[in-house]
Design a protein around this motif. Structure first.
Motif, PDB file in Angstrom:
ATOM      1  N   SER A 134     -40.012   7.382   0.786  1.00  0.00           N
ATOM      2  CA  SER A 134     -40.205   6.351   0.677  1.00  0.00           C
ATOM      3  C   SER A 134     -39.657   4.991   1.074  1.00  0.00           C
ATOM      4  N   PHE A 135     -38.801   4.636   2.136  1.00  0.00           N
ATOM      5  CA  PHE A 135     -38.308   4.401   2.923  1.00  0.00           C
ATOM      6  C   PHE A 135     -39.218   4.255   3.880  1.00  0.00           C
ATOM      7  N   PHE A 136     -39.155   5.297   4.840  1.00  0.00           N
ATOM      8  CA  PHE A 136     -40.285   5.267   5.345  1.00  0.00           C
ATOM      9  C   PHE A 136     -41.367   5.214   5.282  1.00  0.00           C
ATOM     10  N   SER A 137     -42.404   5.715   4.780  1.00  0.00           N
ATOM     11  CA  SER A 137     -43.808   5.284   4.147  1.00  0.00           C
ATOM     12  C   SER A 137     -44.191   3.631   4.079  1.00  0.00           C
ATOM     13  N   ASN A 172     -33.083   0.330   9.353  1.00  0.00           N
ATOM     14  CA  ASN A 172     -32.226   0.739   9.663  1.00  0.00           C
ATOM     15  C   ASN A 172     -31.227   0.179   8.635  1.00  0.00           C
ATOM     16  N   GLY A 173     -31.891  -1.397   8.142  1.00  0.00           N
ATOM     17  CA  GLY A 173     -31.398  -1.658   6.393  1.00  0.00           C
ATOM     18  C   GLY A 173     -31.901  -0.967   5.665  1.00  0.00           C
ATOM     19  N   LEU A 174     -33.318  -0.429   6.130  1.00  0.00           N
ATOM     20  CA  LEU A 174     -33.331   0.791   4.638  1.00  0.00           C
ATOM     21  C   LEU A 174     -32.831   2.519   4.616  1.00  0.00           C
ATOM     22  N   ALA A 178     -30.338   2.852   1.880  1.00  0.00           N
ATOM     23  CA  ALA A 178     -30.455   4.560   1.224  1.00  0.00           C
ATOM     24  C   ALA A 178     -28.605   5.006   0.692  1.00  0.00           C
ATOM     25  N   LEU A 179     -27.543   4.390   0.995  1.00  0.00           N
ATOM     26  CA  LEU A 179     -26.353   4.913   1.024  1.00  0.00           C
ATOM     27  C   LEU A 179     -25.674   4.300  -0.117  1.00  0.00           C
ATOM     28  N   ALA A 180     -26.493   3.084  -0.018  1.00  0.00           N
ATOM     29  CA  ALA A 180     -26.333   1.966  -1.649  1.00  0.00           C
ATOM     30  C   ALA A 180     -26.708   2.394  -2.259  1.00  0.00           C
TER      31      ALA A 180
END
Length: 436
Positions: A134-137, A172-174, A178-180
């Protein structure tokens, strides 16, 4: 005495003595040729001594000229089906790499007891795969708007570099987001990142961005499809070249006898309506527009890469997929290790609650207490690592922009990516203690 001199001359020069007498009416024979003939070499006037180009060199030169002339007219020698077959090694190579990397944590760093916090209906690693996809998209869809926004303020070259850097920041912010979202820090069994922690596997699967590689493979096949109608079969180069010179390669467009006569044009149009030829004219116009659009897209691609896409070796395409996979793993491991060491990931009060609930001895309590005192001031790894990761990622991304890639070359960019990807991969393993 004269007889003795004659015998001496005949003994010294036997061949000269045996030659025929000199005739003043005959043409003189060059002495050089006779001397070379005496030694066994051909005469200097022999055509065998003159250097001439070999037939193989002539054929190679002719083939190069034909290929160059075809490329100037937008045609390329080769088989489209063969190119597709060769490029099928790219997805196969990517699947093999993903399979090895998916099994690597369990084989190299096994965990005896690992309990998952996910429900049985949504097991590990489905959340990691879905979030990374999702974040890559989202980041991929923001490429065009970012470039359009930067183009309003900057020149095209500077806008390309500026939008690339902003895209790197968002990507990189995404990764940190994702970790959070997965609350990796809250579920860690160890106070610091280590490969024996289940959080290592969570970060590992987040970094295996399947969507990025899949999108790159699909994009590669779409680019190859632009060359489907411009491939010349081998052995028919001269035929297509003659058709180009005669103008019979494309279908001739219908022309009027007097294009400047409106009355004749109107009558012809009415005849086409009556004869049902309007659809054929429209279809020809549509085909012509499609051809122009494909030509424009091919030109834009060749401006980006510096070479036609079909001339990029399959080996280089495999290296590009290798680079994207290993670079994603390395950068994610570096960022996550720095973030999970920072108080930004978890407040100090939550760490104290976690440690107080563990059954520990007095000696271990003193060690954990000293570690907690230093934990509050451990922003330094995150402050140092984040700019370095951003700089490294932005440099590689800028290398693949239309501003720099044609100058550097696709091969050089791929080789540089291999070196940087392997370096970041092992650096990320080192900060998680996987190499010790």
């Amino acid at each position: 005495m004269h007889r003795r001199v004659a015998q001496t001359v005949a003994a010294v020069l036997p061949q000269r003595a045996s030659q025929r007498p000199w005739d003043p009416d005959s043409e003189p024979e060059p002495a050089t040729n006779a001397a070379y003939a005496d030694l066994g070499f051909p005469s200097m006037s022999s055509p065998s001594i003159i250097a001439s180009p070999s037939p193989q060199e002539d054929n190679d030169q002719t083939d190069d000229d034909v290929e160059w002339e075809l490329q100037n007219n937008g045609l390329y020698i080769g088989s489209y089906s063969r190119i597709l077959l060769l490029n099928s090694f790219v997805p196969i190579f990517a699947i093999v790499v993903f399979t090895v990397l998916a099994l690597l944590p369990d084989l190299a760093w096994p965990i005896v007891d690992s309990s998952s916090s996910y429900p049985s209906s949504f097991p590990f690693p489905l959340p990691e795969i879905l979030i990374s996809t999702s974040f890559f998209s989202l980041a991929h869809l923001l490429r065009v708007p970012l470039f359009s926004l930067a183009s309003l303020l900057l020149s095209p070259e500077h806008a390309c570099l500026a939008s690339t850097f902003i895209h790197v920041l968002i990507t990189n912010g995404l990764r940190l987001a994702a970790l959070a979202i997965l609350q990796v820090r809250h579920t860690m069994d160890y106070p610091i990142p280590t490969c024996q922690d289940p959080a290592f596997r969570t970060v590992w699967w987040l970094s295996l961005n399947f969507a990025e590689v899949l999108a790159a493979i699909v994009q590669g096949y779409e680019q190859l499809a632009l060359y489907r109608d411009v491939m010349v079969p081998e052995g028919r180069e001269s035929e297509f070249l003659e058709r180009l010179k005669s103008g019979s390669l494309d279908e001739p467009e219908p022309t009027l006898e007097n294009p400047y006569s409106p009355q004749q044009e109107h009558e012809t149009f009415e005849d086409e309506l009556e004869g049902g030829e309007t659809r054929s004219v429209e279809s020809r116009i549509d085909r012509g527009l499609e051809k122009l659009l494909v030509i424009k897209m091919r030109d834009e691609l060749e401006d980006v890469y510096g070479v036609p896409v079909i001339n990029i070796p399959v080996f280089v395409s495999c290296l590009q997929r290798f680079n994207s996979i290993f670079l994603s793993i390395g950068l994610t491991l570096l960022l996550s290790a720095a973030y999970l060491r920072s108080p930004l990931s978890l407040p100090l009060s939550d760490v104290s609650d976690q440690l107080s609930s563990l059954p520990v001895t007095d000696q271990l309590k003193s060690f954990l207490h000293s570690h907690m005192q230093s934990y509050d001031s451990s922003h330094i790894p995150f402050i140092i690592t984040t700019p370095l990761v951003l700089l490294l990622h932005a440099s590689l991304a800028a290398l693949h922009t239309p501003t720099l890639l044609p100058r550097v070359g696709v091969h050089t960019a791929a080789y540089v990516g291999v070196l940087v990807g392997i370096m970041t991969f092992f650096a990320g393993l080192a900060v998680w203690g996987a190499l010790s």
